[in-house]
Design a protein around this motif. Structure first.
Motif, PDB file in Angstrom:
ATOM      1  N   LYS A 191     -14.737   1.351  -0.522  1.00  0.00           N
ATOM      2  CA  LYS A 191     -14.460   1.878  -1.850  1.00  0.00           C
ATOM      3  C   LYS A 191     -13.198   1.244  -2.427  1.00  0.00           C
ATOM      4  CE  LYS A 191     -13.835   6.248  -4.340  1.00  0.00           C
ATOM      5  NZ  LYS A 191     -13.719   7.730  -4.203  1.00  0.00           N
ATOM      6  N   ASN A 192     -13.264   0.869  -3.675  1.00  0.00           N
ATOM      7  CA  ASN A 192     -12.098   0.283  -4.341  1.00  0.00           C
ATOM      8  C   ASN A 192     -10.981   1.302  -4.489  1.00  0.00           C
ATOM      9  OD1 ASN A 192     -12.553  -2.566  -5.281  1.00  0.00           O
ATOM     10  ND2 ASN A 192     -14.427  -1.622  -6.063  1.00  0.00           N
ATOM     11  N   GLY A 193      -9.755   0.846  -4.191  1.00  0.00           N
ATOM     12  CA  GLY A 193      -8.588   1.696  -4.362  1.00  0.00           C
ATOM     13  C   GLY A 193      -7.587   1.044  -5.303  1.00  0.00           C
ATOM     14  N   SER A 194      -6.400   1.593  -5.342  1.00  0.00           N
ATOM     15  CA  SER A 194      -5.323   1.049  -6.170  1.00  0.00           C
ATOM     16  C   SER A 194      -4.279   0.391  -5.276  1.00  0.00           C
ATOM     17  CB  SER A 194      -4.664   2.170  -6.980  1.00  0.00           C
ATOM     18  OG  SER A 194      -5.601   2.777  -7.840  1.00  0.00           O
ATOM     19  N   LYS A 195      -3.713  -0.709  -5.738  1.00  0.00           N
ATOM     20  CA  LYS A 195      -2.709  -1.437  -4.945  1.00  0.00           C
ATOM     21  C   LYS A 195      -1.510  -0.545  -4.639  1.00  0.00           C
ATOM     22  CE  LYS A 195      -3.600  -6.057  -6.903  1.00  0.00           C
ATOM     23  NZ  LYS A 195      -4.506  -5.739  -8.018  1.00  0.00           N
ATOM     24  N   LYS A 196      -1.118  -0.523  -3.377  1.00  0.00           N
ATOM     25  CA  LYS A 196       0.104   0.179  -3.037  1.00  0.00           C
ATOM     26  C   LYS A 196       1.299  -0.614  -3.565  1.00  0.00           C
ATOM     27  CE  LYS A 196       0.079  -1.718   1.668  1.00  0.00           C
ATOM     28  NZ  LYS A 196       0.031  -1.370   3.116  1.00  0.00           N
ATOM     29  N   LYS A 197       2.450  -0.005  -3.574  1.00  0.00           N
ATOM     30  CA  LYS A 197       3.629  -0.583  -4.222  1.00  0.00           C
ATOM     31  C   LYS A 197       3.965  -1.975  -3.703  1.00  0.00           C
ATOM     32  CE  LYS A 197       8.455   0.492  -5.349  1.00  0.00           C
ATOM     33  NZ  LYS A 197       9.561   1.477  -5.187  1.00  0.00           N
ATOM     34  N   ASP A 198       3.872  -2.160  -2.385  1.00  0.00           N
ATOM     35  CA  ASP A 198       4.232  -3.453  -1.798  1.00  0.00           C
ATOM     36  C   ASP A 198       3.000  -4.283  -1.456  1.00  0.00           C
ATOM     37  OD1 ASP A 198       3.272  -1.880   0.240  1.00  0.00           O
ATOM     38  OD2 ASP A 198       4.791  -2.477   1.700  1.00  0.00           O
ATOM     39  N   PHE A 199       1.933  -4.114  -2.244  1.00  0.00           N
ATOM     40  CA  PHE A 199       0.645  -4.748  -1.942  1.00  0.00           C
ATOM     41  C   PHE A 199       0.765  -6.240  -1.705  1.00  0.00           C
ATOM     42  CE2 PHE A 199      -3.110  -7.115  -3.341  1.00  0.00           C
ATOM     43  CZ  PHE A 199      -4.100  -6.549  -2.553  1.00  0.00           C
ATOM     44  N   PHE A 200       1.337  -6.979  -2.658  1.00  0.00           N
ATOM     45  CA  PHE A 200       1.372  -8.437  -2.542  1.00  0.00           C
ATOM     46  C   PHE A 200       2.329  -8.914  -1.456  1.00  0.00           C
ATOM     47  CE2 PHE A 200      -0.762  -8.540  -6.727  1.00  0.00           C
ATOM     48  CZ  PHE A 200      -1.781  -9.429  -6.392  1.00  0.00           C
ATOM     49  N   GLU A 201       3.391  -8.182  -1.235  1.00  0.00           N
ATOM     50  CA  GLU A 201       4.295  -8.519  -0.141  1.00  0.00           C
ATOM     51  C   GLU A 201       3.559  -8.382   1.201  1.00  0.00           C
ATOM     52  OE1 GLU A 201       8.592  -7.092   1.759  1.00  0.00           O
ATOM     53  OE2 GLU A 201       7.905  -6.300  -0.175  1.00  0.00           O
ATOM     54  N   TYR A 202       2.829  -7.282   1.332  1.00  0.00           N
ATOM     55  CA  TYR A 202       2.044  -7.038   2.548  1.00  0.00           C
ATOM     56  C   TYR A 202       0.951  -8.095   2.710  1.00  0.00           C
ATOM     57  CZ  TYR A 202      -1.120  -4.491   5.711  1.00  0.00           C
ATOM     58  OH  TYR A 202      -1.939  -4.123   6.751  1.00  0.00           O
ATOM     59  N   PHE A 203       0.277  -8.423   1.620  1.00  0.00           N
ATOM     60  CA  PHE A 203      -0.809  -9.409   1.616  1.00  0.00           C
ATOM     61  C   PHE A 203      -0.283 -10.782   2.035  1.00  0.00           C
ATOM     62  CE2 PHE A 203      -4.598 -10.973  -1.224  1.00  0.00           C
ATOM     63  CZ  PHE A 203      -5.214 -11.482  -0.094  1.00  0.00           C
ATOM     64  N   GLY A 204       0.846 -11.201   1.455  1.00  0.00           N
ATOM     65  CA  GLY A 204       1.416 -12.498   1.801  1.00  0.00           C
ATOM     66  C   GLY A 204       1.811 -12.573   3.264  1.00  0.00           C
ATOM     67  N   HIS A 205       2.395 -11.505   3.759  1.00  0.00           N
ATOM     68  CA  HIS A 205       2.786 -11.441   5.173  1.00  0.00           C
ATOM     69  C   HIS A 205       1.561 -11.539   6.072  1.00  0.00           C
ATOM     70  CE1 HIS A 205       4.623 -10.082   8.880  1.00  0.00           C
ATOM     71  NE2 HIS A 205       3.808  -9.039   8.915  1.00  0.00           N
ATOM     72  N   LYS A 206       0.516 -10.819   5.735  1.00  0.00           N
ATOM     73  CA  LYS A 206      -0.693 -10.805   6.555  1.00  0.00           C
ATOM     74  C   LYS A 206      -1.433 -12.147   6.509  1.00  0.00           C
ATOM     75  CE  LYS A 206      -0.800  -6.687   8.377  1.00  0.00           C
ATOM     76  NZ  LYS A 206      -0.895  -6.477   9.844  1.00  0.00           N
TER      77      LYS A 206
END
Length: 285
Positions: free
Chosen positions: A85-100
């Motif tokens: 299910k689609n959700g909403s980006k958490k506050k640090d979404f892109f920081e977390y994404f880049g790290h992962k």
């Protein structure tokens, strides 16, 4: 796919099937079952595309770094995966994404390519490599990415004198451009743009629609910038986790070129000018 076949695959009877918009390749539907479970179904092709996608999803999932939909069933003409299910980006979404993503790219293989060819969009992506290509990234990238797309452009009528001349000049300089950033083959999503990730219920990234192979990680990062790029937090977190070698920005046009040529072949002459611009930048002409 009929109800009888779905029941056999899922182990329970489907209650409803609803079409999902937004895709430009497959016919996609959400299947709801009597137990309350949901699944995502893709169908509409019989060329093996879905089996290739399933193998790519499994390869990404095996790294156990970024969430990937679980493959439930695949065949020559369909793919059933976990519904997320689609959700909403958490506050640090892109920081977390880049790290992962940086962690994902630390998963390496002995050679460039993959155990099978797959698709980039609806275009075949050639991953099966010779022993020399497996151990030589510039050679692999030239033969299996740029040259292959150029040959398609010739067949499609886009390879005029200008494009042909610039491709010829690129061949003479590409090895020098790419060799400076030599690294082990990294696990790549292969087609990482804004339409090929989603946000789950917890606000975290999920990788979808891959074109997986083992290649240079800068190729994945370049693709993220084709349509405007991700947040600066994404690139900052990536760099902090797994710093790029010097000169990455100079190599970026070479990696963008593959996708621009593919878009030229898929969608037409609107991408011709961008391809020429990238080639001129790479060849300094």
């Amino acid at each position: 796919m009929n109800t009888v076949k779905l029941t056999k695959i899922l182990g329970e009877e489907p209650l409803s099937m609803s079409s999902v918009g937004g895709g430009c390749i497959a016919d996609s539907q959400i299947i709801a079952t009597r137990s309350g479970k949901k699944y995502f179904l893709k169908q509409g092709f019989s060329n093996g595309m879905f089996e290739k996608e399933a193998n790519g999803l499994r390869e990404l999932a095996s790294a156990d770094v970024i969430r990937v939909p679980e493959v439930i069933h695949t065949s020559k003409d369909c793919l059933i995966i976990e519904y997320i299910k689609n959700g909403s980006k958490k506050k640090d979404f892109f920081e977390y994404f880049g790290h992962k993503l940086a962690l994902l790219h630390q998963r390496t293989a002995e050679g460039y390519g993959f155990f099978e060819d797959n698709f980039i969009g609806s275009t075949p992506q050639i991953n099966l490599a010779s022993e020399e290509e497996k151990n030589n990234w510039p050679l692999f990238y030239w033969n299996k990415r740029i040259l292959y797309q150029f040959r398609l452009a010739e067949k499609n009528g886009y390879a005029d004198k200008t494009l042909t001349s610039l491709i010829s000049k690129l061949e003479s300089v590409l090895e020098d451009i790419l060799s400076a950033g030599a690294e082990p083959p990294a696990l790549l999503h292969g087609d990482l743009w804004g339409g090929n990730y989603m946000v789950d219920e917890s606000g975290s990234p999920v990788l979808i629609d891959p074109a997986v192979y083992y290649g240079h990680r800068e190729a994945d990062l370049a693709m993220t910038k084709l349509f405007g790029g991700f947040s600066e937090d994404f690139y900052r977190a990536y760099q902090q986790t797994y710093p790029l070698k010097a000169g990455a920005s100079e190599r970026e046009p070479a990696y963008l070129l593959y996708h621009v040529l593919n878009h030229l072949n898929l969608f037409g002459s609107g991408y011709y000018g961008q391809a020429i611009q990238l080639l001129r930048k790479l060849t300094k002409k």
